[in-house]
Design an enzyme around this catalytic site. Structure first.
Site, mmCIF file in Angstrom:
data_model
loop_
_atom_site.group_PDB
_atom_site.id
_atom_site.type_symbol
_atom_site.label_atom_id
_atom_site.label_comp_id
_atom_site.label_asym_id
_atom_site.label_seq_id
_atom_site.Cartn_x
_atom_site.Cartn_y
_atom_site.Cartn_z
ATOM 1 N N ASP A 82 0.839 -1.192 0.000
ATOM 2 C CA ASP A 82 0.000 0.000 0.000
ATOM 3 C C ASP A 82 0.882 1.252 0.000
ATOM 4 O O ASP A 82 2.039 1.204 0.415
ATOM 5 C CB ASP A 82 -0.887 -0.041 1.249
ATOM 6 C CG ASP A 82 -1.796 1.158 1.387
ATOM 7 O OD1 ASP A 82 -2.274 1.676 0.367
ATOM 8 O OD2 ASP A 82 -2.040 1.577 2.540
ATOM 9 N N ASP A 127 -0.384 4.982 0.979
ATOM 10 C CA ASP A 127 -0.678 5.912 2.080
ATOM 11 C C ASP A 127 -0.651 5.188 3.424
ATOM 12 O O ASP A 127 -1.377 4.229 3.645
ATOM 13 C CB ASP A 127 -2.046 6.557 1.870
ATOM 14 C CG ASP A 127 -2.140 7.286 0.549
ATOM 15 O OD1 ASP A 127 -1.101 7.756 0.054
ATOM 16 O OD2 ASP A 127 -3.249 7.362 -0.014
#
Length: 184
Positions: A9, A11
């Protein structure tokens, strides 16, 4: 031999979005909070102005100027020696973020091919051996082994293998490389 795959991922994992929200809140509202404001609450509920996070993620430049999470670049480079790395971001929710995230990745992670960047709306379609993410909503439906990257909002969740930082991610992945199982 086919290399194992890791979905990572952006963020809250590669990019320190909490620090960015704190800086933007101080810039716009003149009030400085510490990272403890995020402990155990959704990011959107952390600040006194409940609309602040939504305002920021819809602002031009927000995603392009995110600070890199400490240790992320070196760790991802190291992991890419033994694993096929995919960057996985649910960027579709914030249309401004698509171009900005691509530019951010090109600057900070130029060794990741555009072919290994997946911008999607729902991460349940991702079929990697591992998924490193800070949100249980993504990890709960992971087809491989989920690794929860610590963030304020997930401090009360205990049902996934946790990594508090990028050094701990490297330790977990070294266990895989050496044949030691990672708990699911």
């Amino acid at each position: 031999m086919k290399r194992k795959t890791i979905g990572i991922d952006m963020d809250g994992v590669l990019a320190d979005i909490e620090a960015h929200w704190l800086n933007w809140y101080e810039r716009d509202y003149g009030v400085r909070f510490g990272p403890e404001i995020f402990l155990g609450v959704k990011e959107s509920e952390a600040f006194p102005d409940k609309e602040a996070v939504l305002k920021f993620v819809h602002s031009p430049g927000f995603f392009r100027t995110l600070p890199v999470m400490e240790g992320a670049v070196a760790a991802v480079k190291k992991l890419s020696e033994d694993f096929e790395i995919y960057i996985v971001s649910a960027a579709m929710e914030f249309p401004l973020s698509l171009f900005e995230k691509r530019e951010w990745l090109a600057e900070h992670f130029p060794f990741i091919s555009w072919k290994n960047i997946i911008f999607c709306g729902n991460k349940s379609i991702i079929d990697t051996d591992y998924l490193i993410d800070d949100h249980c909503k993504n990890l709960d439906h992971c087809k491989g082994s989920p690794i929860m990257f610590t963030a304020g909002h997930n401090t009360n969740h205990t049902h996934h293998t946790r990594a508090n930082n990028w050094q701990e991610v490297l330790t977990l992945m070294e266990a895989d490389r050496c044949g030691t199982a990672i708990c699911r």
